[in-house]
Scaffold this motif. Structure first.
Motif, PDB file in Angstrom:
ATOM      1  N   ARG A 195       4.717   1.803   1.598  1.00 46.62           N
ATOM      2  CA  ARG A 195       5.833   2.370   0.829  1.00 46.62           C
ATOM      3  C   ARG A 195       6.400   3.610   1.520  1.00 46.62           C
ATOM      4  O   ARG A 195       7.620   3.785   1.613  1.00 46.62           O
ATOM      5  N   GLU A 196       5.510   4.456   2.005  1.00 44.50           N
ATOM      6  CA  GLU A 196       5.985   5.686   2.640  1.00 44.50           C
ATOM      7  C   GLU A 196       6.667   5.403   3.972  1.00 44.50           C
ATOM      8  O   GLU A 196       7.704   6.018   4.285  1.00 44.50           O
ATOM      9  N   LYS A 250       9.657   3.348  -5.326  1.00 45.63           N
ATOM     10  CA  LYS A 250       9.765   1.977  -5.798  1.00 45.63           C
ATOM     11  C   LYS A 250      11.235   1.599  -5.864  1.00 45.63           C
ATOM     12  O   LYS A 250      12.093   2.466  -6.001  1.00 45.63           O
ATOM     13  N   GLY A 307       8.740   5.828   0.362  1.00 49.23           N
ATOM     14  CA  GLY A 307       7.730   6.289  -0.577  1.00 49.23           C
ATOM     15  C   GLY A 307       7.966   5.915  -2.028  1.00 49.23           C
ATOM     16  O   GLY A 307       7.085   6.094  -2.861  1.00 49.23           O
ATOM     17  N   THR A 317       0.843  -1.193   0.000  1.00 49.43           N
ATOM     18  CA  THR A 317       0.000   0.000   0.000  1.00 49.43           C
ATOM     19  C   THR A 317       0.882   1.249   0.000  1.00 49.43           C
ATOM     20  O   THR A 317       2.091   1.184   0.254  1.00 49.43           O
ATOM     21  N   ARG A 318       0.267   2.364  -0.271  1.00 48.72           N
ATOM     22  CA  ARG A 318       1.017   3.628  -0.218  1.00 48.72           C
ATOM     23  C   ARG A 318       1.584   3.853   1.188  1.00 48.72           C
ATOM     24  O   ARG A 318       2.712   4.318   1.337  1.00 48.72           O
ATOM     25  N   ARG A 319       0.798   3.522   2.204  1.00 51.46           N
ATOM     26  CA  ARG A 319       1.277   3.685   3.584  1.00 51.46           C
ATOM     27  C   ARG A 319       2.547   2.884   3.826  1.00 51.46           C
ATOM     28  O   ARG A 319       3.508   3.387   4.434  1.00 51.46           O
TER      29      ARG A 319
END
Length: 502
Positions: free
Chosen positions: A493-494, A501, A499, A489-491
């Motif tokens: 990744r951050e 790839k 944040g 999820t974005r969460r």
């Protein structure tokens, strides 16, 4: 990620034993004998921890399955303990077989009468136990991956102490003896006969090169039989390749031609040259990669047997070919440099590891590249997983990551480790690689072979006195979030990857 399997993996010897009354111990495996051998204990080759003090998955499997279900998982990988099913030899069930001009076993004739004969000498209690385990997994909706050989063998097939003392000149010398090929084929046939209706994916071996390298070439490793015998190592790996092929046939014969049979390899193209501009180091890395996985995969995907162990002299052996999927384990990388040939009988051993990288680091430090290092001294190197998937994809078969995890009792590294490696899986899929599953090692803390209970790989900590399963909350919640969303999820990744790839 379409139709993706999220799971956890376990092995029988590492997980099963541990009920407080010692009712379900298995004394008939080579590893049981090995970890309590006085010489191994005196020299420190084994920890002194004993598997019968373990986590008791044998009785608590319904709880463990429910924990896995609570993570949202849809697949579960496990092994069976051959020595539980057949605590006594199966040599008396004689089968006809045919050899080729290379002395390899080309075909084995196994009939329903043989299976009924095996059924009469099998331990019925253990057969029924495993069936109950598998039925429970199916009831909960898991796809079941079953491995036949996850290191351990019956002691009647491999007496590790006698093999060490006699430098493999004994009868019960495991994979060095060609009769192990026949015995595994019979065992595979019986497993297909008994459990074929409950298995979605079969694996013949887990990490066969580990068994050979650590058992026959690295007596300091703590793996049975603890000898340095290059001639024995060559026989063992060739017999393992042969055994895979004949077990492949047996499973297809008794579980149906649609049965999916794979193998789980370690270190598929995860060795790197110390100096990528030095042709000798590049060649050393190629040799290491071939030794760890290329030898086996060439034989069972293309029928090319490199009996000279030189990466060049290939003998066409079509009957060795047979593989439906490739499993891989990935924990870290290797970094090697050129050396003189370490074993003259094995020309592809002209490499040596470089300390400070991969599996050769000091625990809880930074590697020579400034990477995190686990409690086991293994460097965290996520991009190696992508390289491995890319190399495996050359064989044109579906790929499953069957083990990926980190020894981290305090759950400091694990959340990042999981997120960073799943990111590499997503990268591989986006680039068109046919990756179909990711299995975390492991759901629970367990018995880490010769190192005992000191290394903690579990999403759940296990109290070895009470057998309570205690979640390592950050990693448990993270993996659950990944599974629920079928990826990062974005969460995540951050919070864990800055944040971006990979």
């Amino acid at each position: 990620m379409k139709e993706f399997f999220w799971g956890v993996s376990q092995s029988a010897f590492q997980f099963e034993m541990g009920d407080i009354f010692h009712r379900n111990i298995d004394t008939r495996s080579d590893w049981w004998t090995w970890v309590r051998d006085p010489i191994n204990l005196k020299t420190g080759l084994v920890s002194g921890d004993l598997p019968e003090e373990g986590i008791n998955n044998y009785e608590l499997y319904p709880l463990d399955h429910s924990l896995a279900k609570g993570l949202g998982l849809n697949a579960y990988s496990l092994s069976v303990e051959w020595s539980r099913i057949f605590p006594c030899p199966t040599y008396g069930v004689e089968v006809e077989y045919e050899t080729d001009g290379n002395g390899l076993i080309k075909a084995i004739k196994i009939t329903k009468d043989h299976l009924e004969e095996l059924d009469r000498i099998a331990n019925r209690k253990e057969v029924e136990h495993y069936r109950e385990v598998l039925l429970n997994l199916k009831k909960l909706g898991f796809k079941v991956f079953l491995t036949l050989i996850h290191y351990s063998l019956p002691v009647w097939l491999h007496d590790p102490v006698e093999s060490r003392e006699r430098n493999l000149e004994n009868e019960n010398n495991g994979w060095v003896n060609q009769r192990a090929v026949l015995e595994l084929a019979k065992f595979a046939a019986y497993m297909a006969y008994r459990f074929g209706d409950l298995i979605d994916m079969w694996a013949t071996f887990n990490e066969p090169a580990v068994m050979v390298e650590l058992g026959y070439l690295a007596p300091y490793s703590g793996f049975p039989p603890g000898v340095s015998n290059p001639a024995g190592a060559k026989k063992a790996i060739i017999n393992i390749v042969n055994a895979h092929a004949r077990a492949y046939d047996a499973i297809k014969q008794f579980s149906g031609k649609d049965a999916r049979v794979g193998i789980i390899m370690n270190n598929i193209h995860t060795t790197y040259p110390k100096d990528p501009d030095d042709p000798r180091d590049v060649k050393a890395a190629e040799m290491s990669n071939f030794f760890n996985s290329g030898f086996v995969l060439e034989a069972i995907t293309k029928g090319n047997l490199n009996a000279e162990f030189d990466m060049e002299t290939m003998t066409k052996v079509p009957h060795l070919k047979g593989l439906d999927w490739i499993g891989m384990t990935y924990y870290s990388r290797d970094v090697v440099t050129h050396s003189e040939v370490r074993f003259k009988e094995i020309p592809i051993t002209a490499f040596k590891g470089v300390p400070g990288y991969g599996y050769s680091c000091l625990p809880n430090t930074l590697s020579a590249d400034g990477r995190y290092v686990s409690e086991l001294g293994w460097e965290v190197f996520p991009e190696g997983l992508y390289n491995s998937l890319e190399a495996a994809s050359a064989h044109g078969l579906p790929i499953y990551i069957m083990e990926n995890g980190v020894a981290d009792s305090k759950d400091i590294l694990r959340p990042y480790f999981i997120a960073a490696h799943v990111a590499q899986v997503e990268r591989a899929i986006e680039s068109g690689i046919d990756v179909r599953g990711y299995f975390h090692w492991s759901l629970l803390d367990n018995y880490e072979w010769g190192m005992g209970f000191g290394m903690r790989f579990g999403l759940y900590k296990v109290d070895l006195i009470t057998k309570e399963r205690i979640p390592r909350k950050e990693s448990v919640n993270l993996y659950r979030e990944i599974v629920k969303n079928n990826g990062l999820t974005r969460r995540i990744r951050e919070n864990y990857l800055g944040g971006g790839k990979p």
